[in-house]
Scaffold this motif. Structure first.
Motif, PDB file in Angstrom:
ATOM      1  N   LEU A  60       9.129  15.787  -5.049  1.00  0.00           N
ATOM      2  CA  LEU A  60       8.672  16.847  -4.152  1.00  0.00           C
ATOM      3  C   LEU A  60       9.699  17.978  -4.089  1.00  0.00           C
ATOM      4  O   LEU A  60       9.339  19.162  -4.138  1.00  0.00           O
ATOM      5  CB  LEU A  60       8.412  16.276  -2.756  1.00  0.00           C
ATOM      6  N   ASN A  61      10.964  17.628  -4.016  1.00  0.00           N
ATOM      7  CA  ASN A  61      12.023  18.645  -4.001  1.00  0.00           C
ATOM      8  C   ASN A  61      12.033  19.448  -5.294  1.00  0.00           C
ATOM      9  O   ASN A  61      12.200  20.671  -5.273  1.00  0.00           O
ATOM     10  CB  ASN A  61      13.393  17.994  -3.783  1.00  0.00           C
ATOM     11  N   GLU A  62      11.877  18.779  -6.414  1.00  0.00           N
ATOM     12  CA  GLU A  62      11.842  19.479  -7.700  1.00  0.00           C
ATOM     13  C   GLU A  62      10.668  20.449  -7.760  1.00  0.00           C
ATOM     14  O   GLU A  62      10.809  21.577  -8.241  1.00  0.00           O
ATOM     15  CB  GLU A  62      11.752  18.471  -8.850  1.00  0.00           C
ATOM     16  N   LEU A  63       9.525  20.009  -7.284  1.00  0.00           N
ATOM     17  CA  LEU A  63       8.354  20.886  -7.280  1.00  0.00           C
ATOM     18  C   LEU A  63       8.554  22.088  -6.357  1.00  0.00           C
ATOM     19  O   LEU A  63       8.157  23.209  -6.686  1.00  0.00           O
ATOM     20  CB  LEU A  63       7.105  20.106  -6.869  1.00  0.00           C
ATOM     21  N   GLU A  64       9.174  21.864  -5.220  1.00  0.00           N
ATOM     22  CA  GLU A  64       9.441  22.965  -4.295  1.00  0.00           C
ATOM     23  C   GLU A  64      10.428  23.963  -4.908  1.00  0.00           C
ATOM     24  O   GLU A  64      10.270  25.181  -4.752  1.00  0.00           O
ATOM     25  CB  GLU A  64       9.976  22.427  -2.967  1.00  0.00           C
ATOM     26  N   ILE A  65      11.422  23.455  -5.606  1.00  0.00           N
ATOM     27  CA  ILE A  65      12.395  24.331  -6.266  1.00  0.00           C
ATOM     28  C   ILE A  65      11.711  25.139  -7.364  1.00  0.00           C
ATOM     29  O   ILE A  65      11.901  26.356  -7.474  1.00  0.00           O
ATOM     30  CB  ILE A  65      13.578  23.505  -6.822  1.00  0.00           C
ATOM     31  N   LYS A  66      10.904  24.466  -8.175  1.00  0.00           N
ATOM     32  CA  LYS A  66      10.178  25.170  -9.236  1.00  0.00           C
ATOM     33  C   LYS A  66       9.257  26.236  -8.655  1.00  0.00           C
ATOM     34  O   LYS A  66       9.162  27.347  -9.181  1.00  0.00           O
ATOM     35  CB  LYS A  66       9.373  24.184 -10.083  1.00  0.00           C
ATOM     36  N   LEU A  67       8.586  25.898  -7.579  1.00  0.00           N
ATOM     37  CA  LEU A  67       7.688  26.851  -6.934  1.00  0.00           C
ATOM     38  C   LEU A  67       8.460  28.065  -6.419  1.00  0.00           C
ATOM     39  O   LEU A  67       8.018  29.206  -6.582  1.00  0.00           O
ATOM     40  CB  LEU A  67       6.927  26.181  -5.792  1.00  0.00           C
ATOM     41  N   GLN A  77       9.325  30.225  -9.349  1.00  0.00           N
ATOM     42  CA  GLN A  77       8.135  30.892  -9.870  1.00  0.00           C
ATOM     43  C   GLN A  77       7.692  32.031  -8.956  1.00  0.00           C
ATOM     44  O   GLN A  77       7.274  33.086  -9.432  1.00  0.00           O
ATOM     45  CB  GLN A  77       7.007  29.883 -10.065  1.00  0.00           C
ATOM     46  N   GLU A  78       7.793  31.829  -7.656  1.00  0.00           N
ATOM     47  CA  GLU A  78       7.439  32.899  -6.724  1.00  0.00           C
ATOM     48  C   GLU A  78       8.382  34.086  -6.882  1.00  0.00           C
ATOM     49  O   GLU A  78       7.948  35.241  -6.847  1.00  0.00           O
ATOM     50  CB  GLU A  78       7.465  32.377  -5.289  1.00  0.00           C
ATOM     51  N   ASP A  79       9.666  33.802  -7.065  1.00  0.00           N
ATOM     52  CA  ASP A  79      10.640  34.870  -7.271  1.00  0.00           C
ATOM     53  C   ASP A  79      10.357  35.612  -8.574  1.00  0.00           C
ATOM     54  O   ASP A  79      10.391  36.848  -8.617  1.00  0.00           O
ATOM     55  CB  ASP A  79      12.059  34.291  -7.281  1.00  0.00           C
ATOM     56  N   LEU A  80      10.073  34.864  -9.620  1.00  0.00           N
ATOM     57  CA  LEU A  80       9.760  35.478 -10.906  1.00  0.00           C
ATOM     58  C   LEU A  80       8.496  36.322 -10.810  1.00  0.00           C
ATOM     59  O   LEU A  80       8.436  37.440 -11.336  1.00  0.00           O
ATOM     60  CB  LEU A  80       9.595  34.397 -11.982  1.00  0.00           C
TER      61      LEU A  80
END
Length: 67
Positions: free
Chosen positions: A5-12, A15-18
């Protein structure tokens, strides 16, 4: 489960920043494109309204009106 869950939140978050960065880039490029199109139209009008050759714009090469 928490690690995934933490990894997915970090990836998200990345991605939002990008996505925001890309969105700003596209908006800036659209402004530049609009400006270039405006400049192109102005140049096109200048070219189409100008005499077609230098000889036509030179009064010495014109035929006098009495001929």
């Amino acid at each position: 489960m928490d690690d995934r869950l933490n990894e997915l939140e970090i990836k998200l978050a990345f991605q939002e920043d990008l996505l925001e960065t890309l969105n700003l880039t596209v908006a800036r490029q659209q402004q530049q494109l609009d400006l270039l199109q405006e400049q192109f139209r102005a140049l096109y009008q200048q070219v189409t309204s100008a005499p077609s050759t230098a000889a036509e714009s030179n009064p010495q090469h014109e035929i006098p009106p009495h001929y």
